[in-house]
Design an enzyme around this catalytic site. Sequence first.
Site, PDB file in Angstrom:
ATOM      1  N   TYR A   1       0.852  -1.203   0.000  1.00  0.00           N
ATOM      2  CA  TYR A   1       0.000   0.000   0.000  1.00  0.00           C
ATOM      3  C   TYR A   1       0.879   1.242   0.000  1.00  0.00           C
ATOM      4  O   TYR A   1       0.745   2.117  -0.852  1.00  0.00           O
ATOM      5  CB  TYR A   1      -0.928  -0.034   1.230  1.00  0.00           C
ATOM      6  CG  TYR A   1      -1.558   1.293   1.573  1.00  0.00           C
ATOM      7  CD1 TYR A   1      -1.002   2.122   2.547  1.00  0.00           C
ATOM      8  CD2 TYR A   1      -2.698   1.746   0.916  1.00  0.00           C
ATOM      9  CE1 TYR A   1      -1.570   3.351   2.855  1.00  0.00           C
ATOM     10  CE2 TYR A   1      -3.276   2.965   1.223  1.00  0.00           C
ATOM     11  CZ  TYR A   1      -2.700   3.764   2.202  1.00  0.00           C
ATOM     12  OH  TYR A   1      -3.265   4.979   2.502  1.00  0.00           O
TER      13      TYR A   1
ATOM     14  N   LYS B   1       1.468   4.269  -2.710  1.00  0.00           N
ATOM     15  CA  LYS B   1       1.079   5.644  -2.350  1.00  0.00           C
ATOM     16  C   LYS B   1       2.233   6.603  -2.662  1.00  0.00           C
ATOM     17  O   LYS B   1       2.030   7.753  -3.019  1.00  0.00           O
ATOM     18  CB  LYS B   1       0.673   5.737  -0.877  1.00  0.00           C
ATOM     19  CG  LYS B   1      -0.638   5.066  -0.513  1.00  0.00           C
ATOM     20  CD  LYS B   1      -1.840   5.668  -1.235  1.00  0.00           C
ATOM     21  CE  LYS B   1      -2.306   6.955  -0.618  1.00  0.00           C
ATOM     22  NZ  LYS B   1      -3.572   7.443  -1.238  1.00  0.00           N
TER      23      LYS B   1
HETATM   24  N1  LIG Z   1      -8.006   5.713   6.456  1.00  0.00           N
HETATM   25  C1  LIG Z   1      -6.843   6.263   6.815  1.00  0.00           C
HETATM   26  O1  LIG Z   1      -6.424   6.207   7.990  1.00  0.00           O
HETATM   27  C2  LIG Z   1      -6.017   6.971   5.783  1.00  0.00           C
HETATM   28  C3  LIG Z   1      -6.410   6.988   4.441  1.00  0.00           C
HETATM   29  N2  LIG Z   1      -5.627   7.674   3.545  1.00  0.00           N
HETATM   30  C4  LIG Z   1      -6.051   7.764   2.136  1.00  0.00           C
HETATM   31  O2  LIG Z   1      -7.356   8.347   2.114  1.00  0.00           O
HETATM   32  C5  LIG Z   1      -8.071   7.893   0.974  1.00  0.00           C
HETATM   33  C6  LIG Z   1      -9.454   7.419   1.394  1.00  0.00           C
HETATM   34  O3  LIG Z   1      -9.279   6.408   2.333  1.00  0.00           O
HETATM   35  P1  LIG Z   1     -10.566   5.735   3.000  1.00  0.00           P
HETATM   36  O4  LIG Z   1     -11.739   6.657   2.864  1.00  0.00           O
HETATM   37  O5  LIG Z   1     -10.158   5.261   4.339  1.00  0.00           O
HETATM   38  O6  LIG Z   1     -10.771   4.464   2.042  1.00  0.00           O
HETATM   39  P2  LIG Z   1     -12.109   3.720   1.592  1.00  0.00           P
HETATM   40  O7  LIG Z   1     -11.690   2.336   1.239  1.00  0.00           O
HETATM   41  O8  LIG Z   1     -13.188   3.926   2.601  1.00  0.00           O
HETATM   42  O9  LIG Z   1     -12.539   4.524   0.262  1.00  0.00           O
HETATM   43  C7  LIG Z   1     -11.837   4.359  -0.928  1.00  0.00           C
HETATM   44  C8  LIG Z   1     -12.847   4.485  -2.068  1.00  0.00           C
HETATM   45  O10 LIG Z   1     -12.144   4.315  -3.307  1.00  0.00           O
HETATM   46  C9  LIG Z   1     -12.953   3.519  -4.170  1.00  0.00           C
HETATM   47  N3  LIG Z   1     -12.121   2.827  -5.163  1.00  0.00           N
HETATM   48  C10 LIG Z   1     -11.166   1.899  -4.930  1.00  0.00           C
HETATM   49  N4  LIG Z   1     -10.660   1.457  -6.092  1.00  0.00           N
HETATM   50  C11 LIG Z   1     -11.307   2.132  -7.097  1.00  0.00           C
HETATM   51  C12 LIG Z   1     -11.232   2.115  -8.515  1.00  0.00           C
HETATM   52  N5  LIG Z   1     -10.398   1.293  -9.163  1.00  0.00           N
HETATM   53  N6  LIG Z   1     -12.037   2.950  -9.209  1.00  0.00           N
HETATM   54  C13 LIG Z   1     -12.903   3.775  -8.576  1.00  0.00           C
HETATM   55  N7  LIG Z   1     -13.033   3.842  -7.222  1.00  0.00           N
HETATM   56  C14 LIG Z   1     -12.238   3.013  -6.508  1.00  0.00           C
HETATM   57  C15 LIG Z   1     -13.632   2.523  -3.233  1.00  0.00           C
HETATM   58  O11 LIG Z   1     -14.811   1.984  -3.837  1.00  0.00           O
HETATM   59  C16 LIG Z   1     -13.934   3.388  -2.017  1.00  0.00           C
HETATM   60  O12 LIG Z   1     -15.222   3.971  -2.115  1.00  0.00           O
HETATM   61  C17 LIG Z   1      -7.204   6.803   0.342  1.00  0.00           C
HETATM   62  O13 LIG Z   1      -6.503   7.354  -0.754  1.00  0.00           O
HETATM   63  C18 LIG Z   1      -6.202   6.442   1.446  1.00  0.00           C
HETATM   64  O14 LIG Z   1      -4.964   6.021   0.886  1.00  0.00           O
HETATM   65  C19 LIG Z   1      -4.489   8.352   3.918  1.00  0.00           C
HETATM   66  C20 LIG Z   1      -4.083   8.343   5.231  1.00  0.00           C
HETATM   67  C21 LIG Z   1      -4.804   7.631   6.260  1.00  0.00           C
HETATM   68  C1  LIG Z   2      -2.784  -3.378  17.026  1.00  0.00           C
HETATM   69  C2  LIG Z   2      -4.267  -3.260  16.789  1.00  0.00           C
HETATM   70  C3  LIG Z   2      -4.875  -4.515  16.208  1.00  0.00           C
HETATM   71  C4  LIG Z   2      -4.559  -2.019  15.943  1.00  0.00           C
HETATM   72  C5  LIG Z   2      -6.062  -1.834  15.636  1.00  0.00           C
HETATM   73  C6  LIG Z   2      -6.229  -0.541  14.903  1.00  0.00           C
HETATM   74  C7  LIG Z   2      -5.586  -0.554  13.502  1.00  0.00           C
HETATM   75  C8  LIG Z   2      -6.445  -1.352  12.549  1.00  0.00           C
HETATM   76  C9  LIG Z   2      -5.398   0.901  13.063  1.00  0.00           C
HETATM   77  C10 LIG Z   2      -4.459   1.653  14.029  1.00  0.00           C
HETATM   78  C11 LIG Z   2      -3.644   2.649  13.213  1.00  0.00           C
HETATM   79  C12 LIG Z   2      -4.385   2.648  11.871  1.00  0.00           C
HETATM   80  C13 LIG Z   2      -3.689   3.203  10.663  1.00  0.00           C
HETATM   81  C14 LIG Z   2      -4.070   2.748   9.407  1.00  0.00           C
HETATM   82  C15 LIG Z   2      -5.026   1.602   9.210  1.00  0.00           C
HETATM   83  C16 LIG Z   2      -5.713   1.124  10.503  1.00  0.00           C
HETATM   84  C17 LIG Z   2      -4.768   1.167  11.691  1.00  0.00           C
HETATM   85  C18 LIG Z   2      -3.561   0.261  11.447  1.00  0.00           C
HETATM   86  C19 LIG Z   2      -3.394   3.270   8.156  1.00  0.00           C
HETATM   87  C20 LIG Z   2      -2.352   2.220   7.757  1.00  0.00           C
HETATM   88  C21 LIG Z   2      -4.418   3.473   7.008  1.00  0.00           C
HETATM   89  C22 LIG Z   2      -3.780   3.996   5.732  1.00  0.00           C
HETATM   90  C23 LIG Z   2      -2.734   5.024   5.909  1.00  0.00           C
HETATM   91  O1  LIG Z   2      -2.479   5.767   4.985  1.00  0.00           O
HETATM   92  C24 LIG Z   2      -1.923   5.082   7.173  1.00  0.00           C
HETATM   93  C25 LIG Z   2      -1.312   6.480   7.370  1.00  0.00           C
HETATM   94  C26 LIG Z   2      -2.745   4.663   8.405  1.00  0.00           C
HETATM   95  C27 LIG Z   2      -1.867   4.619   9.651  1.00  0.00           C
HETATM   96  C28 LIG Z   2      -2.724   4.315  10.882  1.00  0.00           C
END
Ligand SMILES: NC(=O)C1=CN([C@@H]2O[C@H](COP(=O)(O)OP(=O)(O)OC[C@H]3O[C@@H](n4cnc5c(N)ncnc54)[C@H](O)[C@@H]3O)[C@@H](O)[C@H]2O)C=CC1
Ligand SMILES: CC(C)CCC[C@@H](C)[C@H]1CC[C@H]2C3=C(CC[C@]12C)[C@@]1(C)CCC(=O)[C@@H](C)[C@@H]1CC3
Length: 348
Positions: A146, A150
């Site tokens: 991942y 990214k």
């Molecule tokens: N959740 C987190 O803690 C973090 C997320 N991010 C970034 O934020 C963004 C959003 O993350 P979330 O909302 O958590 O993910 P999510 O999985 O809830 O949403 C991602 C969306 O992208 C869509 N998608 C995936 N592949 C696709 C494709 N080929 N064509 C069209 N749509 C597609 C999915 O259907 C989904 O609705 C991502 O780019 C992720 O890398 C960055 C830092 C932390």
């Molecule tokens: C040790 C425990 C089983 C942890 C349970 C919680 C985890 C699932 C989250 C804690 C920190 C979260 C996190 C992300 C995903 C979910 C956790 C690991 C990311 C890897 C999601 C995508 C990103 O871009 C990162 C910056 C996030 C970092 C923190």
Amino acid sequence: MATRLRAAGAGRSCTVIGGSGFLGQHMVEQLLAKGYSVNVFDIHKRFESDQVTFFLGDLCDKEALLPALRGVAVVFHCASPAPASDNRELFYRVNFTGTKAVIEACREAGVQKLVLTSSASVVFEGTDIKNGSEDLPYAQKPIDYYTETKILQEKEVLSANDPDNNFFTTAIRPHGIFGPRDPQLVPILVQAARSGKMKFIIGDGKNLVDFTYVENVVHGHILAAEKLHKGSALCGKAFHITNDEPIPFWTFMSRILTGLDYDPPKYHIPYWLAYYLALLLSLLLALLRPLVTIKATFTPMRVALAGTFHYYSCERAKRAMGYSPVVSLDEAIARTVQSYPGLRRARA
Ligand SMILES: NC(=O)C1=CN([C@@H]2O[C@H](COP(=O)(O)OP(=O)(O)OC[C@H]3O[C@@H](n4cnc5c(N)ncnc54)[C@H](O)[C@@H]3O)[C@@H](O)[C@H]2O)C=CC1
Ligand SMILES: CC(C)CCC[C@@H](C)[C@H]1CC[C@H]2C3=C(CC[C@]12C)[C@@]1(C)CCC(=O)[C@@H](C)[C@@H]1CC3
């Protein structure tokens, strides 16, 4: 759609790629509230709204993208396969090849601004980062596929910035997004607690980490879109967007767990032991994959995130776009816990 675009004013028309996701849905809600006309392009449709024009398709298909981008001023690209997918081909196809299609489609459709949702993890190699700035180098050895893709994604978007042809790009790097409807932090944490896996604190429990409330992440994205223009400091640059309140990882986990009536972890396991056990388990599951697919709760990435310092400075975002969090960490945790009645521990 053209009528809606005109009604909102050309500058406030946008498309959210990945708008059906956790961050995407919050993005759509806040954009609508700010008077934007909003298209959503996603491979899934996960909500209904008569205020939004949905375009269903795969972002890797430029021709499918074009109708969703024509006539809009801003594209927010927040689509990605879920980090837990652990599917290298999928990550590469969507996050790298797909993002190149998004850039080409934006250029062809005449989109002026592209705001990418990147990730603070693009500089994380599993070792401590304390108040890391955006000047840190990209991870030479990303911990997982991942993160590897990214990095490729962010490089493509930032290098596509082309002010001479009125195309401006920027990247927002959130970390640990949480909030209502989050599919991967709170639900996985509760699942681990329900299966008795949350008895141990990995490491000494003092490692500070950034957790960022989803509404603050959206706020940062919209600010970026509004400040992104020819000659602005945002062009071709990445910006950390956090809650600006780093918190010990296990304090955050414990506050979510106790907020949902689960016992917090109380015993300590050395970080190195947890990491090598997770690594061993991941190798074992990789060997078994042709026979059975088992999802590990404690992956090496998660253990590294749980046991090291990694918090980031958002000073650059404060200076360049006047960013400051709109929801405090305490308020964010309270709202998040309240939003998951179905995950609360059943009382005996
Ligand atoms: N959740 C987190 O803690 C973090 C997320 N991010 C970034 O934020 C963004 C959003 O993350 P979330 O909302 O958590 O993910 P999510 O999985 O809830 O949403 C991602 C969306 O992208 C869509 N998608 C995936 N592949 C696709 C494709 N080929 N064509 C069209 N749509 C597609 C999915 O259907 C989904 O609705 C991502 O780019 C992720 O890398 C960055 C830092 C932390
Ligand atoms: C040790 C425990 C089983 C942890 C349970 C919680 C985890 C699932 C989250 C804690 C920190 C979260 C996190 C992300 C995903 C979910 C956790 C690991 C990311 C890897 C999601 C995508 C990103 O871009 C990162 C910056 C996030 C970092 C923190």
